[in-house]
Write an enzyme that holds these catalytic residues in place. Structure first.
Site, short mmCIF file in Angstrom:
data_model
loop_
_atom_site.label_atom_id
_atom_site.label_comp_id
_atom_site.label_asym_id
_atom_site.label_seq_id
_atom_site.Cartn_x
_atom_site.Cartn_y
_atom_site.Cartn_z
N ASP A 187 37.23 42.62 27.17
CA ASP A 187 36.61 42.12 28.39
C ASP A 187 35.73 40.90 28.11
OD1 ASP A 187 35.93 42.08 31.07
OD2 ASP A 187 35.33 44.17 31.15
N ASP A 237 39.22 43.15 39.45
CA ASP A 237 38.38 44.34 39.60
C ASP A 237 38.58 44.95 40.97
OD1 ASP A 237 37.30 44.47 37.13
OD2 ASP A 237 35.37 43.56 37.65
C1 GLA Z 1 34.38 44.43 33.98
C2 GLA Z 1 35.80 44.91 34.05
C3 GLA Z 1 35.86 46.32 34.57
C4 GLA Z 1 35.03 47.22 33.69
C5 GLA Z 1 33.61 46.68 33.60
C6 GLA Z 1 32.81 47.45 32.58
O1 GLA Z 1 33.85 44.25 35.25
O2 GLA Z 1 36.57 44.05 34.81
O3 GLA Z 1 37.19 46.77 34.63
O4 GLA Z 1 35.62 47.28 32.41
O5 GLA Z 1 33.60 45.32 33.22
O6 GLA Z 1 31.53 46.99 32.49
#
Ligand code: GLA
Length: 711
Positions: free
Chosen positions: A475, A536
């Site tokens: 990420d 997301d």
């Molecule tokens: C980001 C990712 C999510 C999750 C969060 C965790 O927003 O896109 O899928 O993994 O971080 O903090």
């Protein structure tokens, strides 16, 4: 030969199955762009294809003519051509004019990798041919690299810039591509968005004497604009019309666009964003630009996208997971957020296993003291309270259930509240004593520094060696600030280096990229990690738009897509589990909710979804995609995947209409005479393609998958 040089008239003709790209060396050594578009099998005349026409107010910088009126192949700053240039350098004596002239060229089989950068590749020399043209000025040797695939309508372009003078120069702009098309009657198409609504389709006409461009200066390719654009004829649709599409194999700051000049020609350009860019190019040093993938289609966007999909699937994505079926996963993020421990994860996994899920992914919150997003990024050791037995014991317990285990990292970041920050407060991007700007309470590690890259590599590798981890979610949750454009460039090279090392050392691990969802969804990342968390936003209706837009440049095989809980956590919409499943099955399929909380009826649906997915995954991920109805123009979204065995049709609607119309969804790419079976009925291919299947918007946000098996 796919690439030919005609010595008599100084022309280079680059051919792919259905396209040609032609450049010519003019008498004074200028490299002019002659043609990109439909195939020209023989090209014998050249220099007289256009004439130097004296134009009012145009400076004459070449005998009898002006570079301002020539279609240039790589325009430079400082000559009479006052349109956007591709190259702008400042030399030691403060001069800034670069006059490039043809010096030499090479044509060879195959395609070379780009030093330190991701790029499209070949598996054998016979797949592609390369043309390198050296242009020289007093100070620089600029090598334009064109590579044409023999079986795909793809031409890849990049540029090497070598300082051949004895003193350093400063590169202020070094684009990967800028060339002139003879028309301006084009629409400019891009994929714009924001966090949670990435890659929405945007289309608008170019205007006279103006430029349309997009880009990112955020240090990543970004949620807001994707490093992709297309120019198309105003009548272009999915099946007809001219389309030029360009995709950048790079994940950092970029710019791309189209500039229409006074004579109604269009300069198409793409490259590293020149904003704030000042790269010191030492004597003898070579600067390698990232690669642009170009395709041209005379048959609309559908064909352009299918070409880009095939390239991405087969010659950008690499490694074991490129072709292998990938496991159906469950991710605990939306199920638990930071509130979990070892037992809870095992219980979620146990339920998932019973329903057919194959991989349990533990998301954020497993390390350091991370109970919220204020702390611990950089401290990649198991959270002692949540995982008292470490990552290894949790992985063992998940494996004992008969599931694979995967783990989330955000390796490029550091929390001010962390051991790493306490030990190395200067390892983050910062600008002297200026306040360190935080986003989500975190700072960005400075990956332009080798010692920081080494730390990132070691800390991730140590965890990966410590347990049976078979999947990694990588990420990256903020944009860069307090940095220069050159540091951002060096950062990207550092990051690519770390990713290359980790993905080759741990080649059995399936890596999925993520950046607050789809904030770094680009060909650069997909070279290292064959799938990316698309957004997301997991709402099925929103996903119809996001996945539809994304498919202009990227195949379904790269799009992470999960069924999540309702009301949806991003938009609070309630959709039924079959609708959510249908949308998610058109990507890399998984779940992101606590399956224990579902009713028995819903659990039975989940079990059937996973069975269905196994039946269609090859078609979705290796078949050809046809977009049939756009959520940006219509109440109904439809697309289809086809391989030799079957067609998989997705249809979904937004709002239902009382006493509403029926929609005839006409399929494509089928065999007209073949019979296809769907839901107990048999149809001929020509019936499905010419009359279509009937869809009724039965309720709001209703979507289904149909498999049409060839019999
Ligand atoms: C980001 C990712 C999510 C999750 C969060 C965790 O927003 O896109 O899928 O993994 O971080 O903090």
């Amino acid at each position: 030969m796919p690439i030919e040089f005609n010595e008599k008239n100084g022309t280079f003709v680059i051919s792919t199955p259905q396209t040609s790209y032609i450049s010519a060396i003019l008498e004074d050594g200028i490299l002019a762009h002659i043609h990109y578009g439909g195939k020209i099998a023989r090209f014998d005349f050249a220099k007289d294809v256009f004439k130097y026409i004296p134009r009012g107010f145009a400076a004459e910088d070449i005998p009898g003519g002006s570079t301002e009126t020539i279609p240039m192949e790589y325009p430079t700053f400082g000559c009479a051509d006052l349109r956007r240039s591709a190259l702008h350098a400042v030399y030691a004596d403060s001069t800034r004019t670069t006059n490039l002239r043809y010096a030499s060229h090479r044509i060879f089989k195959g395609k070379k990798p780009l030093a330190g950068l991701p790029s499209a590749y070949v598996e054998s020399e016979s797949e592609a041919d390369t043309l390198e043209i050296d242009l020289e000025s007093r100070n620089l040797r600029v090598t334009l690299v064109f590579c044409a695939y023999r079986e795909m309508d793809v031409i890849c372009r990049s540029v090497r810039i070598e300082n051949i003078s004895s003193e350093a120069a400063v590169l202020k702009n070094a684009l990967s591509m800028a060339f002139d098309l003879p028309e301006s009657n084009y629409d400019f198409v891009t994929l714009e968005g924001a966090w949670a609504k990435e890659r929405h389709l945007s289309r608008g006409a170019l205007a006279p004497n103006s430029e349309k461009s997009i880009g990112s200066c955020r240090g990543a390719s970004s949620h807001q604009q994707n490093p992709f654009f297309a120019l198309c004829s105003p009548d272009a649709n999915e099946k007809a019309g001219e389309v030029y599409a360009f995709s950048f194999v790079y994940s950092g700051n970029f710019i791309c666009g189209a500039q229409v000049d006074q004579f109604a020609t269009t300069r198409a350009f793409m490259g590293i964003n020149p904003f704030d860019f000042e790269y010191e190019l030492k004597s003898g040093e070579v600067f390698q630009t990232p690669e642009v993938v170009c395709t041209y289609s005379a048959n609309g966007f559908g064909q352009a996208s299918r070409t880009l999909h095939k390239l991405c699937r087969t010659r950008i994505c690499r490694g074991k997971w490129r072709d292998a079926p990938r496991p159906v996963l469950i991710n605990n993020w939306e199920a638990t957020y930071f509130d979990f421990d070892e037992d809870k994860i095992v219980e979620i996994a146990r339920e998932a296993k019973q329903l057919g899920v194959e991989l349990m992914v533990l998301d954020d919150g497993w390390f350091g003291k991370r109970d919220d997003d204020w702390t611990s990024l950089g401290d990649w050791e198991a959270h002692p309270r949540k995982l008292p037995g470490g990552v290894a014991r949790l992985a063992e317990r998940i494996n004992a259930l008969g599931m694979k285990f995967g783990l989330w990292f955000e390796p490029e970041m550091v929390s001010p509240e962390s051991e790493l920050y306490r030990t190395h407060p200067h390892w983050c991007l910062h600008d002297g004593d200026s306040p360190r700007v935080q986003t989500r309470h975190q700072l960005v590690l400075d990956l332009s520094r080798p010692e920081v890259c080494e730390y990132v590599y070691r800390s991730v590798a140590n965890v990966l060696r410590s347990a049976n981890i078979e999947y990694v979610k990588w990420d990256m949750n903020r944009s860069m600030s307090e940095t220069s454009a050159v540091t951002a460039w060096r950062y990207m090279l550092g990051l690519y280096g770390v990713m290359e090392k980790l993905t080759s050392e741990f080649s059995n691990i399936l890596f999925e990229g993520c950046s607050g969802g789809g904030g770094r969804f680009d060909l650069g990342m997909l070279y290292y990690m064959p799938q990316f968390w698309t957004s997301d936003n997991t709402d099925a209706a929103e996903r119809m738009k996001i996945q539809y837009g994304t498919s202009f440049a990227y195949p379904a095989s790269t799009m992470g897509a999960h069924v999540s809980a309702v009301p949806n956590h991003q938009v609070h919409r309630v959709t039924d589990i079959s609708t959510r499943g249908a949308a998610a099955m058109c990507g890399r399929f998984g779940y992101e909710l606590d399956l224990r909380l579902l009713s028995d009826e819903e659990k039975a649906i989940v079990r059937r979804q996973i069975e269905l997915y196994h039946n269609i995954e090859h078609t979705v991920h290796h078949g050809e995609m046809y977009r049939l109805s756009s959520p940006f123009d219509s109440n109904v979204t439809a697309w289809e995947f086809v391989d030799e065995r079957q067609a998989v049709l997705f249809v979904g609607n937004m709002l239902a209409e009382p006493n509403g119309r029926f929609w005839h969804i006409r399929l494509e790419g089928l065999e007209p005479d073949a019979l296809y079976e769907a839901e107990g009925k048999t149809y001929r291919g020509d019936v499905l393609m010419n009359m279509g299947l009937i869809w009724e918007a039965k309720c709001d946000f209703y979507a289904r998958i149909f498999t049409l098996r060839k019999i």
